[in-house]
Design a protein around this motif. Structure first.
Motif, mmCIF file in Angstrom:
data_model
loop_
_atom_site.group_PDB
_atom_site.id
_atom_site.type_symbol
_atom_site.label_atom_id
_atom_site.label_comp_id
_atom_site.label_asym_id
_atom_site.label_seq_id
_atom_site.Cartn_x
_atom_site.Cartn_y
_atom_site.Cartn_z
ATOM 1 N N TYR A 190 5.503 11.298 10.941
ATOM 2 C CA TYR A 190 5.220 9.748 10.307
ATOM 3 C C TYR A 190 5.660 8.973 9.502
ATOM 4 N N ARG A 191 6.433 9.772 8.362
ATOM 5 C CA ARG A 191 7.205 9.476 6.992
ATOM 6 C C ARG A 191 8.696 8.688 7.292
ATOM 7 N N TYR A 192 8.950 9.889 8.774
ATOM 8 C CA TYR A 192 10.236 9.276 8.877
ATOM 9 C C TYR A 192 10.137 7.862 10.007
ATOM 10 N N TRP A 193 8.686 8.210 10.968
ATOM 11 C CA TRP A 193 8.960 5.915 11.740
ATOM 12 C C TRP A 193 8.700 5.400 10.647
ATOM 13 N N LEU A 194 7.930 5.525 9.590
ATOM 14 C CA LEU A 194 7.322 4.178 8.460
ATOM 15 C C LEU A 194 8.470 3.988 8.268
ATOM 16 N N HIS A 195 9.569 4.820 7.964
ATOM 17 C CA HIS A 195 10.465 4.464 6.752
ATOM 18 C C HIS A 195 12.024 4.125 7.431
ATOM 19 N N PHE A 196 11.660 4.899 8.682
ATOM 20 C CA PHE A 196 12.798 4.036 10.058
ATOM 21 C C PHE A 196 13.080 2.537 10.767
ATOM 22 N N ALA A 197 12.091 2.394 10.825
ATOM 23 C CA ALA A 197 11.645 0.988 11.021
ATOM 24 C C ALA A 197 12.653 -0.174 10.089
ATOM 25 N N LEU B 84 -3.823 -4.728 -9.154
ATOM 26 C CA LEU B 84 -2.564 -4.568 -8.279
ATOM 27 C C LEU B 84 -1.839 -5.037 -7.230
ATOM 28 N N THR B 85 -0.104 -4.874 -7.358
ATOM 29 C CA THR B 85 -0.079 -6.034 -6.129
ATOM 30 C C THR B 85 1.193 -4.650 -5.511
ATOM 31 N N VAL B 86 1.228 -4.889 -4.453
ATOM 32 C CA VAL B 86 2.287 -3.692 -3.974
ATOM 33 C C VAL B 86 3.523 -4.713 -2.976
ATOM 34 N N ALA B 87 4.091 -4.755 -2.964
ATOM 35 C CA ALA B 87 5.026 -5.509 -2.032
ATOM 36 C C ALA B 87 6.052 -4.318 -1.284
ATOM 37 N N GLU C 125 1.376 3.014 2.904
ATOM 38 C CA GLU C 125 1.061 3.446 2.439
ATOM 39 C C GLU C 125 -0.101 3.379 1.747
ATOM 40 N N TYR C 126 0.115 2.716 0.842
ATOM 41 C CA TYR C 126 -1.127 2.117 -0.375
ATOM 42 C C TYR C 126 -2.593 2.274 -0.156
ATOM 43 N N LEU C 127 -2.937 1.648 1.196
ATOM 44 C CA LEU C 127 -3.827 1.314 1.280
ATOM 45 C C LEU C 127 -4.406 2.421 3.053
ATOM 46 N N ILE C 128 -3.576 2.905 4.408
ATOM 47 C CA ILE C 128 -3.817 3.903 4.550
ATOM 48 C C ILE C 128 -4.036 4.796 3.425
ATOM 49 N N ASP C 129 -3.784 5.716 2.352
ATOM 50 C CA ASP C 129 -3.949 6.480 0.860
ATOM 51 C C ASP C 129 -5.245 6.673 0.448
ATOM 52 N N ARG C 130 -5.997 4.483 -0.005
ATOM 53 C CA ARG C 130 -6.943 4.911 -0.841
ATOM 54 C C ARG C 130 -7.780 4.294 -0.113
ATOM 55 N N TYR C 131 -7.896 3.460 1.216
ATOM 56 C CA TYR C 131 -8.509 2.891 1.563
ATOM 57 C C TYR C 131 -9.364 3.535 3.395
ATOM 58 N N ASP C 132 -8.317 4.611 3.665
ATOM 59 C CA ASP C 132 -8.535 5.064 5.157
ATOM 60 C C ASP C 132 -8.995 6.996 4.861
ATOM 61 N N LYS C 133 -10.584 6.552 4.415
ATOM 62 C CA LYS C 133 -11.433 8.051 4.205
ATOM 63 C C LYS C 133 -12.255 8.511 5.849
ATOM 64 N N ASP C 134 -11.516 7.556 6.621
ATOM 65 C CA ASP C 134 -11.858 10.040 7.398
ATOM 66 C C ASP C 134 -10.902 10.019 7.975
ATOM 67 N N ARG C 135 -9.040 9.397 7.371
ATOM 68 C CA ARG C 135 -8.323 10.149 7.821
ATOM 69 C C ARG C 135 -7.906 10.198 8.771
ATOM 70 N N CYS C 136 -7.284 8.980 9.364
ATOM 71 C CA CYS C 136 -7.628 8.700 11.282
ATOM 72 C C CYS C 136 -6.024 8.205 11.503
ATOM 73 N N LEU C 137 -5.606 7.702 10.362
ATOM 74 C CA LEU C 137 -4.562 7.029 10.285
ATOM 75 C C LEU C 137 -3.078 7.423 10.053
ATOM 76 N N LYS C 138 -3.431 8.541 9.720
ATOM 77 C CA LYS C 138 -2.268 9.291 8.860
ATOM 78 C C LYS C 138 -2.374 10.911 9.255
ATOM 79 N N PRO C 139 -1.340 11.951 9.972
ATOM 80 C CA PRO C 139 -1.644 13.011 10.418
ATOM 81 C C PRO C 139 -1.698 14.270 9.086
ATOM 82 N N ALA D 116 5.887 0.078 2.241
ATOM 83 C CA ALA D 116 4.790 0.733 0.625
ATOM 84 C C ALA D 116 2.898 -0.344 1.264
ATOM 85 N N ILE D 117 3.445 -1.126 1.492
ATOM 86 C CA ILE D 117 2.159 -2.004 1.237
ATOM 87 C C ILE D 117 1.156 -0.949 2.415
#
Length: 228
Positions: free
Chosen positions: A94-101, A61-64, A71-85, A68-69
């Motif tokens: 969370y989604r707003y600031w992720l895209h606002f930046a 997989l390639t992610v740019a 989101e991908y890493l947190i959705d796939r690897y944040d097993k404890d659900r600590c880094l996303k409300p 998007a990177i």
């Protein structure tokens, strides 16, 4: 194995920081910019057609794109659900600031940097006053009236919360860290005490410290320059 394709003086530090927070194994592949044009090397286009950084590969997989990177890493690897409300307004924020930046704040900062460089670049002496005048007018008439309300809004948000979506670090904070660091190097942020406090919090996290140590070791010097 996750590989971070890191172009020097780029925005990849956020990805490295997130990988440290997730405690994942990863490699960093370093690419050098052309010393004259500052363009990325042709070899980076073999990873992604645009030859831009950050970009990661995770197996096949390639992610740019930073957001998007993250989101991908947190959705796939944040097993404890600590880094996303999990839900509610916090998740929407969370989604707003992720895209606002990158969607709202960074374009203005890039324009400001380009105009500043235009006014100070070598040119015939009779052209320089014109270039400086144009730069100043665009900044005062277009950029500042848009940038200042954004910074005030960020300041107000950080007055209400420790981090952007509440009392815990999330991927949105990692995404917002880079543009705010860029702001702090080019503007006086003394009037924004909560932005200043946020940046100090970022620098104090173990994950960020580990990421900067790894980046400095890879680049061979301390304190990688923040560019836009």
């Amino acid at each position: 194995m996750i590989r971070v394709h890191h172009l020097e003086q780029s925005r990849s530090q956020r990805v490295i920081w997130l990988l440290e927070e997730l405690k994942l194994d990863y490699d960093v592949v370093l690419y050098k910019r052309d010393p004259v044009t500052m363009a990325a090397p042709e070899s980076l286009t073999k990873v992604h057609p645009l030859g831009k950084s950050p970009v990661i590969t995770d197996g096949a997989l390639t992610v740019a794109e930073s957001g998007a990177i993250i989101e991908y890493l947190i959705d796939r690897y944040d097993k404890d659900r600590c880094l996303k409300p999990l839900d509610g307004q916090a998740l929407l924020n969370y989604r707003y600031w992720l895209h606002f930046a990158e969607g709202s704040l960074m374009p203005l900062l890039v324009m400001k940097l380009v105009l500043t460089k235009m006014a100070t670049s070598p040119m015939p002496f009779f052209v320089k006053p014109i270039a400086k005048s144009i730069s100043q007018k665009i900044q005062s008439a277009f950029i500042e009236p848009r940038l200042t309300p954004q910074l005030q809004f960020i300041e107000q948000t950080l007055t209400k919360h420790t981090w952007f979506t509440g009392e815990s670090l999330t991927g949105a904070d990692i995404q917002m860290s880079f543009p705010l660091m860029a702001v702090s190097t080019r503007l006086d942020i003394s009037q924004y005490p909560n932005i200043f406090r946020f940046l100090k919090q970022v620098e104090a996290t173990t994950g960020y410290k580990n990421a900067m140590k790894k980046q400095d070791m890879l680049l061979g010097y301390k304190g990688a320059e923040i560019t836009l």
